[in-house]
Scaffold this active site. Structure first.
Site, PDB file in Angstrom:
ATOM      1  CG  ASP A 209       0.425   0.006   2.663  1.00 22.56           C
ATOM      2  OD1 ASP A 209       1.163  -0.762   2.358  1.00 22.56           O
ATOM      3  OD2 ASP A 209      -0.588   1.015   3.260  1.00 22.56           O
TER       4      ASP A 209
ATOM      5  CD  GLU B  21       3.836   0.954   7.072  1.00 23.78           C
ATOM      6  OE1 GLU B  21       4.799   1.026   7.891  1.00 23.78           O
ATOM      7  OE2 GLU B  21       3.513   1.463   5.629  1.00 23.78           O
TER       8      GLU B  21
END
Length: 487
Positions: free
Chosen positions: A78, A145
């Protein structure tokens, strides 16, 4: 204009170009994840998606290195979705518009996603290679994350076989990271009550913008302005004198990004509008002077609005303003053990107004658990004094430095061999996933490296092209230097 896929090293940049083309903000990584899975399967690689959405891709050792220690290359899928106010961009559907600007790669009006797209691209490029030497190799790509470390929290024991993990999420070439801060989210909920406006007949939206923002860990020591805190300061100084009645306070968009913009909706008597404009000019001049080096371009703008039907009650408004003004923010302590590194900090990241309450979302970071808990205590005391609620969630541990780490010595020696100088061994004031990986894999030796990335978590994010090449050369040399397993 130079195309990304023509930069050195081409295999890495070709992957990064693909990554930019597929939207992958936190919580919306599935399209990119599926693209990677389809590619890995087509290459005949063993690819597994675990129960939370992490990808684990395995590749056999190259000839002659079958007995080397296994290496896990790790990155997160991400990216942080941040854009300038005047940029039309939907992070869930639109590609990142990356371009080369001299020695840097940037994005047009948005975050670039070099954090951690460059690391991900390097891992995928190694998987795709036919001539890079390595032992048994695994690539771990985690989800979410940036918004909660969901992937790292969900990684189970037994999924990985490697002896060494190389995290690719560091952001300064020439620095090797061997430790990181832990953190926790804190949310204060200030109860709201409402009333009809008393004597107000002029309504405005006041917007504070123009700040640099940035990563709430890596950039927190730079003294940049926090839009939420600055607007709270304005209200504390002028709300009573101008008879301001507050309707709404909103600011920031991510708990781990220093807020670049915030706005309030206010009402006040028409006869005080001229004084309001004078106050805005004076406050803007003061803040620009105070932040003349760190963050000089703060801007206050007014927009006329239709008259709202209700405002915060006097008690609720005063409580909110006092709480926001008193709330700690920024660096609270520098480390005694690691010179120049922040030990403990707090970012007042997101403020949102709702019918029943105003929520203040903060991210606390600390290299030590006691530092984190001390800030939790400060927020709890502040909430208690304000008759507000407070909750803490998503706590994650720091990564304790290991001065005897064998892989650290391999990376250090390899860097010295290539560049004829020693790298700097560092601890980062940010939440690398290594601390969480240590729970299911306590014996795994870990290190973190990466290229130079500036202003992550903001639309000014950029990655230095030369350092990407240096990072790539170091990574390949380290993989070639991994020793055999102990007999």
């Amino acid at each position: 204009m130079t195309a990304l896929n023509q930069l050195y090293p081409q295999p890495l940049w070709q992957w990064f170009e693909q990554i930019c083309a597929i939207p992958h903000p936190s919580k919306f990584e599935q399209a990119l994840s599926q693209h990677i899975q389809d590619w890995a399967a087509a290459q005949g690689l063993n690819v597994v998606e675990d129960k939370v959405g992490n990808l684990i891709i395995k590749k056999p050792a190259t000839a002659g290195m079958e007995n080397c220690q296994g290496v896990v290359l790790q990155a997160h899928i991400d990216m942080v979705p941040q854009k300038n106010a005047d940029k039309e961009h939907d992070f869930e559907t639109d590609p990142i518009e990356a371009y080369v600007d001299g020695e840097w790669v940037k994005a047009k009006g948005t975050t670039l996603g070099a954090d951690n797209g460059i690391g991900m691209a390097s891992a995928l490029a190694v998987l795709a290679s036919t001539d890079i030497k390595h032992g048994p190799l695994e690539v771990l790509l985690t989800i979410d994350e940036e918004a909660g470390m969901t992937g790292a929290f969900g990684l189970e024991a037994g999924m990985l076989e490697g002896d060494i993990l190389i995290n690719t999420d560091s952001e300064q070439e020439g620095e090797i990271y061997m430790g990181c801060a832990g953190g926790v989210d804190g949310q204060i909920s200030v109860p709201m009550s409402w009333q009809a406006p008393e004597q107000s007949n002029a309504s405005f939206r006041l917007t504070l913008s123009g700040l640099k923002g940035g990563h709430s860990g890596v950039n927190i020591h730079l003294g940049r302005g926090n839009a939420n805190k600055l607007l709270a300061r304005f209200l504390f100084e002028y709300a009573d004198d101008l008879a301001i009645e507050l309707v709404e306070f909103s600011g920031g968009s991510l708990r781990n990004a220093i807020p670049r913009e915030a706005n309030i909706v206010i009402m006040l008597p028409t006869e005080n509008v001229a004084s309001l404009n004078n106050a805005l000019d004076a406050f803007q001049a003061i803040v620009r002077s105070e932040l003349s080096i760190a963050d000089p371009d703060m801007l206050l703008t007014l927009e006329t609005l239709a008259t709202p039907a209700k405002v915060m009650s006097e008690t609720a408004q005063n409580t909110l303003i006092d709480l926001l003004h008193a709330c700690p923010n920024g660096v609270t302590r520098m480390s005694d053990e690691v010179e120049g590194v922040t030990e403990t900090s707090l970012n007042v990241g997101v403020i949102s107004t709702h019918e029943e309450e105003v929520n203040v979302l903060c991210l606390i970071r600390s290299l030590i658990d006691s530092g984190r808990k001390e800030i939790e205590g400060r927020l709890t005391s502040l909430a208690n004094l304000s008759n507000a609620g407070v909750e803490f969630s998503g706590a994650y541990p720091g990564w304790k430095p290991d001065n005897s780490s064998p892989v650290m010595e391999i990376v250090r020696a390899t860097y010295n061999d290539i560049y004829k100088k020693d790298p700097t061994i560092m601890v980062i004031h940010a939440g690398l996933e290594c601390g969480l990986f240590k729970e299911p894999y306590p014996l795994m030796d870990m290190v973190s490296i990466g290229p130079t990335i500036r202003f992550p978590h903001s639309p000014d994010e950029k990655v230095n092209v030369t350092t990407v090449g240096q990072y790539w050369e170091l990574l390949l040399a380290v993989l070639a230097n991994i020793p055999p397993k102990a007999a």
